[in-house]
Write an enzyme that holds these catalytic residues in place. Structure first.
Site, PDB file in Angstrom:
ATOM      1  N   SER A 200       4.728  33.930  32.256  1.00 37.15           N
ATOM      2  CA  SER A 200       4.431  35.322  32.583  1.00 37.15           C
ATOM      3  C   SER A 200       3.313  35.391  33.611  1.00 37.15           C
ATOM      4  O   SER A 200       3.461  34.869  34.718  1.00 37.15           O
ATOM      5  CB  SER A 200       4.074  36.089  31.301  1.00 37.15           C
ATOM      6  N   HIS A 227       8.510  36.835  33.414  1.00 37.95           N
ATOM      7  CA  HIS A 227       8.410  38.279  33.242  1.00 37.95           C
ATOM      8  C   HIS A 227       8.270  38.975  34.592  1.00 37.95           C
ATOM      9  O   HIS A 227       7.282  38.803  35.291  1.00 37.95           O
ATOM     10  CB  HIS A 227       7.199  38.632  32.378  1.00 37.95           C
ATOM     11  N   ASP A 323       5.092  36.404  23.803  1.00 42.73           N
ATOM     12  CA  ASP A 323       6.537  36.247  23.973  1.00 42.73           C
ATOM     13  C   ASP A 323       6.911  34.771  24.071  1.00 42.73           C
ATOM     14  O   ASP A 323       6.345  34.037  24.884  1.00 42.73           O
ATOM     15  CB  ASP A 323       7.005  36.994  25.223  1.00 42.73           C
TER      16      ASP A 323
END
Length: 385
Positions: A200, A227, A323
């Site tokens: 991310s 992401h 995540d």
């Protein structure tokens, strides 16, 4: 007394400078110490005010955001930069260029409606905090309760039912423990048939570092969830394809998962695997966000565990939140190998830290050793020290 995060805002719109200042002033540990109307003034204020973080527009007169980043790099200034620009919605290419020049992440400017502005406000505050504090290891990604922004006047709309004393003020300071006490043993190294990566904040530049190191004859496919919002991942994949020996492309529904190819999950959609009679393909599916994200690393890791089982090597890298931290454990429990990026080389030590604290990792490596470790595991079935 709280140690404040000083922020410099560089944007040619006076309205946007006021709006972002209002947004950030609602958090007691963030302080806007200055604003500038273009990159040239921004450079002067960067040197004078020495902010801890810069929020940067891309399209500005006299000196735009790209020119600012080039000069900032020439000055060897390492202050983190978050790109905040309306041009990003129609100019993914220039956003990718900004990231390649050292910007750490980007967020889209508010579109105008109050719901969108308050979402941008929360995301921006969380992003800023994540650069300076580690994500809590056993807590969901923090939800920051802030008053609403009035879109016409950019004033704060007070809500008497909410007490701003309850704003999450800091992230617990973590990440100082010895990783060795959390790492899990590797009973054996199986034949690896796929490498899956979840990443991310700080990811674009981290991937630019590791992916060119994989040789043209790397014998397994690589699939990545980075992401990013919809509309950006194709441009990102194309930019990587120019510097990597392996083919890099944005994943399309029913794309073959095959050696010689790196697939980047589409922004705004989840990526799963499906086993067919002669091959494995990716499926691009819609749905609600999982672990606050779409695409979600957790979705990909869970599917990889189901389809590939012990033949999977999973790597979780720099990024805010958690995540992927939960479901990378499913790959380990199926007999696969799990690896995380270390604290020192992570732009934001969130996702890999949570995975470590959950005892879902078997290997921790700095960014500059992730590729060689993966290559050794895949080609020699050896974990190099």
């Amino acid at each position: 007394m709280l140690d404040k995060i000083s922020v410099l805002i560089i944007d040619d719109s006076a309205t946007m400078r006021r709006l972002i200042t209002k947004m950030l002033s609602l958090h007691p540990t963030i302080e806007v110490v200055g604003t500038a109307m273009n990159g040239r003034f921004g450079l002067d204020k960067m040197e004078l005010l020495k902010p801890k973080l810069i929020i940067l527009d891309l399209e500005m007169p006299q000196m735009n955001g790209i020119e600012f980043l080039k000069e900032k790099r020439n000055r060897q200034n390492n202050t983190p930069v978050i790109v905040l620009s309306a041009i990003a919605t129609k100019g993914a290419k220039i956003t990718m260029e900004a990231l390649s020049l050292g910007a750490s992440d980007f967020i889209l400017k508010p579109s105008g409606d109050s719901e969108n502005m308050n979402m941008v406000q929360k995301n921006l505050i969380e992003m800023i905090l994540s650069f300076f504090q580690d994500t809590p290891a056993f807590m969901p990604a923090p939800k920051i309760d802030v008053p609403k922004i009035n879109k016409e006047t950019t004033s704060v709309v007070e809500d008497s039912s909410k007490n701003t004393d309850n704003i999450i003020r800091t992230f617990p300071k973590t990440g100082t423990e010895d990783p060795e006490e959390f790492l899990q043993p590797i009973p054996r190294i199986p034949a690896i048939k796929i490498l899956v990566i979840g990443i991310s904040t700080g990811g674009p530049n981290a991937l630019r570092d590791i992916l060119p190191k994989f040789p043209e004859n790397f014998p397994i496919p690589i699939v990545i969830v980075q992401h990013m919002p919809a509309g950006f991942t194709k441009e990102f994949a194309d930019s990587l394809n120019k510097i990597c020996p392996l083919q890099v492309k944005e994943a399309a529904d029913n794309d073959l998962v095959k050696p010689g190819r790196i697939l980047i999950a589409q922004g705004g959609k989840h990526l799963k695997f499906e086993k067919k009679s002669l091959s494995t393909v990716v499926r691009i599916v819609d749905g609600e966000p999982v672990s606050d994200h779409k695409p979600s690393v957790d979705v990909m890791f869970e599917s990889a565990a189901e389809i590939y089982g012990s033949n999977c090597l999973a790597c979780i890298m720099t990024g805010m939140g958690r995540d992927g931290a939960e479901n990378i454990g499913k790959i380990m429990n199926r007999g696969g190998i799990t690896m995380g990026q270390d604290k020192k080389s992570s732009i934001v030590y969130g996702m890999p830290h949570v995975a470590l604290k959950l005892k879902h990792l078997q290997i921790v490596r700095p960014l500059d050793r992730i590729a060689e470790t993966a290559i050794s595991i895949v080609t020699k079935r050896i974990v190099i020290e």
